[in-house]
Design a protein around this motif. Structure first.
Motif, PDB file in Angstrom:
ATOM      1  N   ARG A   1       6.032   1.604 -14.557  1.00 34.07           N
ATOM      2  CA  ARG A   1       6.506   0.214 -14.545  1.00 34.07           C
ATOM      3  C   ARG A   1       8.033   0.250 -14.505  1.00 34.07           C
ATOM      4  O   ARG A   1       8.656   0.886 -15.342  1.00 34.07           O
ATOM      5  N   ASN A   2       8.623  -0.437 -13.530  1.00 30.60           N
ATOM      6  CA  ASN A   2      10.038  -0.212 -13.197  1.00 30.60           C
ATOM      7  C   ASN A   2      11.021  -1.273 -13.666  1.00 30.60           C
ATOM      8  O   ASN A   2      12.222  -1.099 -13.474  1.00 30.60           O
ATOM      9  N   LEU A   3      10.566  -2.383 -14.244  1.00 32.08           N
ATOM     10  CA  LEU A   3      11.489  -3.489 -14.518  1.00 32.08           C
ATOM     11  C   LEU A   3      11.869  -3.596 -15.994  1.00 32.08           C
ATOM     12  O   LEU A   3      12.150  -4.694 -16.495  1.00 32.08           O
TER      13      LEU A   3
ATOM     14  N   ASN B   1       4.521  -2.769  -5.219  1.00 33.08           N
ATOM     15  CA  ASN B   1       4.500  -1.322  -5.372  1.00 33.08           C
ATOM     16  C   ASN B   1       5.710  -0.727  -4.642  1.00 33.08           C
ATOM     17  O   ASN B   1       6.043  -1.125  -3.532  1.00 33.08           O
ATOM     18  N   GLY B   2       6.360   0.224  -5.289  1.00 33.73           N
ATOM     19  CA  GLY B   2       7.548   0.834  -4.714  1.00 33.73           C
ATOM     20  C   GLY B   2       8.828   0.224  -5.224  1.00 33.73           C
ATOM     21  O   GLY B   2       9.913   0.778  -5.021  1.00 33.73           O
TER      22      GLY B   2
ATOM     23  N   ASP C   1       5.328   1.633  -9.550  1.00 30.32           N
ATOM     24  CA  ASP C   1       4.915   2.692  -8.620  1.00 30.32           C
ATOM     25  C   ASP C   1       3.547   3.203  -9.039  1.00 30.32           C
ATOM     26  O   ASP C   1       3.325   3.483 -10.221  1.00 30.32           O
ATOM     27  N   VAL C   2       2.678   3.315  -8.063  1.00 28.32           N
ATOM     28  CA  VAL C   2       1.368   3.913  -8.304  1.00 28.32           C
ATOM     29  C   VAL C   2       1.378   5.297  -7.671  1.00 28.32           C
ATOM     30  O   VAL C   2       1.588   5.439  -6.465  1.00 28.32           O
TER      31      VAL C   2
ATOM     32  N   ARG D   1       0.815  -1.222   0.000  1.00 28.14           N
ATOM     33  CA  ARG D   1       0.000   0.000   0.000  1.00 28.14           C
ATOM     34  C   ARG D   1       0.844   1.266   0.000  1.00 28.14           C
ATOM     35  O   ARG D   1       0.464   2.268  -0.606  1.00 28.14           O
ATOM     36  N   THR D   2       1.986   1.231   0.698  1.00 25.66           N
ATOM     37  CA  THR D   2       2.767   2.455   0.889  1.00 25.66           C
ATOM     38  C   THR D   2       4.027   2.520   0.039  1.00 25.66           C
ATOM     39  O   THR D   2       4.592   3.603  -0.140  1.00 25.66           O
TER      40      THR D   2
END
Length: 199
Positions: free
Chosen positions: A116-118, A102-103, A107-108, A55-56
């Motif tokens: 999208r990080n990958l 997430n994170g 990341d939202v 969530r965070t």
């Protein structure tokens, strides 16, 4: 071309482990890391702490951070797993549930926008299947696995699609059939990984 091979099978003498070790040995020396989730005792349970991280995007549990760091060192990720009930084992699914969060994997933003990080990572699948290719084709099992894992996880995180190389008839009494399947899967994944990094 650092490659992380991840396997999830409780039996160290399984065909799954044999394939993972053979792929590691066939790739250039010193370029691979093998993660045996069962042997290392990875806990696949998605807990309240994992939910808070999801969530965070913060307060990631240390065992998850360690897995993320392993993936961060790799250009290629190879998932070698037995097909149980037409999907991956709970151990591997739980690893994805806890690690690809997430994170880190994406990341939202506060506005609901997504990053999208990958995109630096190519993901390959080597499913070890008991049935023959015809059964998978007739019933759509291969397509279902591609939809669930390749589209639902790899694409979602922005990673690059690699090779999906099934080893069919893994429970056949004919060792020659098994060996052909293993050799073919290892060869096609190795060629893709090595070839991608020669260009």
């Amino acid at each position: 071309m650092p490659t992380l091979i991840v396997t999830a099978h409780p039996d160290p003498d399984s065909l799954t482990h044999h394939v993972a070790h053979r792929l590691r040995d066939d790739l250039p020396s010193g370029s691979t890391e093998l993660a045996d989730l069962a042997a290392q005792g990875f806990d696949p349970r998605f807990t309240l702490a994992d939910r808070q991280t999801y969530r965070t995007g913060a307060d990631t549990p240390p065992d998850v951070v360690a897995e993320q760091q392993r993936i961060d060192r790799a250009t290629d990720l190879v998932l070698v797993f037995p097909v149980w009930w037409w999907s991956m084992p709970a151990l591997l699914k739980g690893w994805i549930d806890r690690v690809f969060v997430n994170g880190w994997a994406f990341d939202v933003g506060p506005d609901g926008g997504m990053r999208r990080n990958l995109d630096r990572l190519t993901v390959h699948l080597v499913p070890i299947a008991g049935d023959d290719a015809g059964v998978y084709e007739r019933h759509g099992y291969g397509e279902a696995l591609q939809t669930q894992v390749v589209h639902g996880i790899v694409d979602f995180c922005g990673a690059r699609r690699g090779i999906t190389a099934f080893v069919h008839e893994s429970e056949s009494d004919d060792s020659a059939i098994r060996e052909r399947g293993v050799a073919s899967a290892v060869d096609v994944v190795r060629h893709r990984i090595v070839g991608d990094h020669e260009h």
